[in-house]
Each structure stands twice: as structure tokens, then as C-alpha cells.
Design a protein around this motif. Structure first.
Motif, short mmCIF file in Angstrom:
data_model
loop_
_atom_site.label_atom_id
_atom_site.label_comp_id
_atom_site.label_asym_id
_atom_site.label_seq_id
_atom_site.Cartn_x
_atom_site.Cartn_y
_atom_site.Cartn_z
N UNK A 234 -11.12 10.48 -5.41
CA UNK A 234 -10.52 9.16 -5.30
C UNK A 234 -9.00 9.27 -5.29
N UNK A 235 -8.35 8.56 -4.37
CA UNK A 235 -6.90 8.50 -4.33
C UNK A 235 -6.49 7.23 -5.05
N UNK A 236 -6.26 7.34 -6.34
CA UNK A 236 -5.93 6.19 -7.16
C UNK A 236 -5.05 6.63 -8.32
N UNK A 237 -4.15 5.77 -8.77
CA UNK A 237 -3.29 6.17 -9.90
C UNK A 237 -4.04 6.37 -11.19
N UNK A 238 -5.20 5.73 -11.33
CA UNK A 238 -5.96 5.84 -12.57
C UNK A 238 -6.86 7.08 -12.52
N UNK B 287 0.89 11.18 -5.96
CA UNK B 287 1.74 11.93 -6.88
C UNK B 287 1.12 12.05 -8.26
N UNK B 288 -0.03 11.41 -8.45
CA UNK B 288 -0.69 11.45 -9.74
C UNK B 288 0.03 10.65 -10.80
N UNK C 22 0.80 -1.23 0.00
CA UNK C 22 0.00 0.00 0.00
C UNK C 22 0.82 1.27 0.00
N UNK C 23 2.01 1.26 0.60
CA UNK C 23 2.82 2.49 0.63
C UNK C 23 3.25 2.88 -0.78
N UNK C 24 3.64 1.89 -1.59
CA UNK C 24 3.99 2.15 -2.99
C UNK C 24 2.78 2.69 -3.73
N UNK C 25 1.65 2.02 -3.57
CA UNK C 25 0.46 2.37 -4.32
C UNK C 25 -0.04 3.76 -3.95
N UNK C 26 -0.09 4.05 -2.66
CA UNK C 26 -0.58 5.35 -2.24
C UNK C 26 0.36 6.47 -2.65
N UNK C 27 1.67 6.20 -2.63
CA UNK C 27 2.62 7.22 -3.07
C UNK C 27 2.42 7.55 -4.54
#
Length: 400
Positions: free
Chosen positions: A217-221, A49-50, A40-45
Motif C-alpha cells: 500500500x502506498x499510504x502515509x499510515x 517518503x514514508x 494527491x501530489x502532496x499525499x503521494x509524496x
């Protein structure tokens, strides 16, 4: 030891165990091992960061997980939606829920594998299978939602070409996709009525424009609105038969609901794991808070609800992979509903278990609060699923 109980397959093709096979358990373990190396730390970072989660996507594709459901002759794993749902669920459980798995291999890959021409399969499936290519899916419109009967995006013939015009909203991952599989409507030559049809539109096609929608939403997509201004397409942009209508559309929408259930269940399991570990280690007056029934019972109830939703998701995936599209439609809707509700309750209870810590970035639960809403509102709202069950399962009069 007695043999595992089995349930008869409604399609009559086989019997299947209620307990997962050794191969599927091994798949869960392998995918979980991969996802936990990122966590999760990788994913949330990446999300904050967008930035896209490119590293885990690429590795999952290289290992064959992204295309486990696609035909082996085109580089896939030759398995089914059941296996792809396992991949997404375990990625989410480890804190890396890859939203584009719902869209690229599940919806678009499935539709092209079932209805695409040989050339379309050769062009798209190998890349979708190994993750080197992505395809987004465009159905939702501002005034129609996902109601295929009210879609206003229209494709008209112009010689041998198609010309596509319309507007779409809440389209995931357009900026990272090589193409979008759009749902438009064409005129039935026999009746003159409009019916849905599917078109592959490369992102760089003239007349195809898109802008990002600011989301909580906090998501890379990212989510996008798309404008199609007389987009000219060759004849081979059409996927399948232009007269097949809803048959081809629901070949993608049923996997979408199953995979959304998997997404929700992964989020729920991640939250419950975080809450349980906290409840074991956090002590007040020399007693772990997990020893108190006010903490333990709600977490136990959420765990039961998650497991029940998983069983319905497994049923839906089995029916779909067995070729029972009608049965899969009912089960996929129920699975998506059950998983969305279970996920919302699980994450809410996890936050409550941690108290103030549940809203800190350290534990990552606050971001999951918004993520769980995805399972309630997309790709179809919980209310529309209740309408579906009332009408099709219970036989009640249609309300709309």
C-alpha cells in the motif's frame, strides 16, 4: 418548487431528507476546499517518503473536521458519523484519504464518547477532536482475524489491575498514536466464559511492543503487528462495562464499516474525476476519447454504482446516528461491501481509460489500485459480509 421527498426514520425519531441538507453540502465544500489545497501530489509524496501527512491532519483538526462527530462539550462538533463520513469522503475525493480518521475519531472516539467514564472522556476526547492526539484500534489477530469469538488476547485481573497478553496484526498507525484501544477477552464472573472487553493502552506502557509490516500500500499510515507481554494496566484502562460484551464492540465496528465505505468512495470519486478529465481532453483522430461509448459507458456505469453505494452509506450513517444499532449493523455491512466493489471497478476502469498513462506516477491511479483492495478485505472481508447478509437478512442457515 415542491418540498424534498422524505423517508420515515425506522426509529420513529424524525424524518430525514433524501437530499443532503444545506449544512452538509457546506461541509462537503469546505472540506473539499481544504483537501484540494494539498491534493494527491502532496499525499503521494508523503506516502512514498514514508512520512505522515501531518500538515493536512493538523489543519483538518484545527478547523474541527476530525472531531465533527464527537460531543461538543469535549471540543467536538456535536454532529454524527454521517458528517464524519462526509469529511473522509471529500478528503479522499481530493486525493487525501486520511486512513486514521476511520480509527481515531470514528472507532475510538465513538466508543469512549458512548461508554467511557467522565475521566476517560476528559482525557481523550478533546485531543481526538482537534487532532492533537491519536488513538489506534487493535482487534485483528493472526489466527482469529476480526472474529471476536476467537480472539486470544486475554485480560485477567490482578488485584485492582488488569494484565493484558496477546498478539495483534494489521494495526494502523501505532507509531503515531498516543494509545491503542485493544479488544481483549475477560472471564465472565457469572458463567466463566470469555467475552470481549475494551482497554486503552498508552503506547509507551511496558510490555507493549510493535513492529512494522512491509506493505504494498502506498499510504502515509503504516501497518503493525503488536505484542502484548503481560501489560499491566490500571483499573481505569477498561472502557465501559466488562460484562457488556459485543454491545460496546459493535458501537465502534459499525462506524468503522461506514467510514471504510467513505474511504472507498473517496478513492473511487478521485479516480473517476481523473479519468473523466482525461477522456475529455485526450483526442485520437481529432475526437476526444470520451465521445466513444466504449469509454463513456463504463465510466457512466461506475458513476452509477458509486452513487448507489453512497446512498447506502448515508442510510447506514443515519441509522447509527439515530440510535438504531441493529439496523445500522446491516446497512453498514452492505454499504462497506457496495463501496468496496464500486471502488475497485471505478479505479480499474480509470486505469483502463488512461491506458499506459494510468500506471504512471503523474496521474496517481496505480497507487489507488492497491488502495481499493482495502475496502474488499478490511476491516471485514467481502465474503464475511455476504455470510452476514445471508444469515441475518435472508435468514439462511449459517455456513460456519
Amino acid at each position: 418548487m415542491s418540498a424534498p421527498r422524505t423517508t420515515t426514520d425506522p426509529t420513529g425519531s424524525a424524518e430525514y431528507p433524501l437530499i443532503e441538507t444545506a449544512e452538509r453540502r457546506a461541509l462537503r465544500q469546505a472540506v473539499g476546499d481544504l483537501a484540494r489545497r494539498y491534493g494527491p501530489s502532496y499525499f503521494q509524496a508523503k506516502a512514498r517518503a514514508g512520512e505522515p501527512a501531518e500538515e493536512v491532519w493538523a489543519e483538518a483538526g484545527k478547523l474541527g473536521y476530525l472531531g465533527v462527530n464527537l460531543p461538543a462539550e469535549y471540543g467536538g462538533g456535536g454532529a454524527g458519523i454521517a458528517e464524519l463520513a462526509i469529511v473522509l469522503e471529500e478528503m479522499g475525493t481530493a486525493g487525501v484519504p486520511l486512513l486514521m480518521m476511520i480509527v481515531s475519531p470514528a472507532i475510538c472516539g465513538t466508543v469512549i464518547a458512548r461508554f467511557g467514564t467522565d475521566e476517560q472522556k476528559r482525557r481523550w476526547l478533546p485531543g481526538l477532536a482537534d487532532g492533537t492526539r491519536r488513538m489506534a484500534f487493535g482487534i485483528t489477530e493472526p489466527d482469529a482475524g476480526s472474529n471476536s469469538h476467537r480472539i486470544s488476547t486475554v485480560a485477567r485481573r490482578d488485584g485492582d489491575d488488569w494484565v493484558l497478553s496477546g498478539r495483534k496484526v494489521f494495526i494502523s498507525g501505532v507509531d503515531r498514536a498516543d494509545a491503542v484501544l485493544f479488544v481483549g477477552r475477560t472471564e465472565d464472573a457469572r458463567t466463566g466464559r470469555l467475552k470481549p472487553a475494551l482497554f486503552v493502552v498508552p503506547r509507551e506502557t511496558p510490555g507493549f511492543e510493535y513492529t512494522a509490516i512491509p506493505m504494498e500500500l502506498v499510504t502515509p499510515e503504516k501497518q503493525f503487528q503488536v505484542f502484548l507481554d503481560d501489560v499491566r494496566l490500571p483499573a481505569d484502562a477498561l472502557v465501559g462495562d466488562e460484562d457488556a460484551g459485543l454491545l460496546q464492540l459493535f458501537a465502534g465496528l459499525n462506524p468503522e464499516r461506514i467510514m471504510t465505505a467513505a474511504f472507498s468512495l473517496g478513492v473511487a470519486r478521485q479516480a473517476l474525476h481523473t479519468a473523466v478529465e482525461y477522456a475529455k481532453s485526450r483526442s485520437v483522430w481529432d475526437t476526444p476519447i470520451g465521445a466513444h461509448q466504449g469509454i463513456a459507458h463504463p465510466l457512466a456505469q461506475c458513476t452509477i454504482e458509486v452513487e448507489l453505494a453512497r446512498l447506502m452509506m448515508m442510510k447506514a450513517a443515519h441509522l447509527y446516528d439515530a440510535g438504531d444499532d441493529l439496523g445500522a449493523g446491516e446497512a453498514a455491512n452492505m454499504a462497506k461491501y457496495a463501496a468496496g466493489e464500486a471502488s475497485c471497478r471505478a479505479v480499474d476502469q480509470a486505469v483502463q481509460t488512461l491506458g499506459g498513462n494510468g500506471l504512471t506516477q503523474e496521474y496517481g491511479l496505480g497507487a489507488l489500485l492497491t488502495a481499493t483492495r482495502v475496502g474488499r478485505v478490511a476491516p471485514v472481508s467481502r465474503e464475511m459480509i455476504l455470510n452476514y447478509v445471508a444469515q441475518h437478512t435472508l435468514g439462511l442457515p449459517r455456513s460456519y
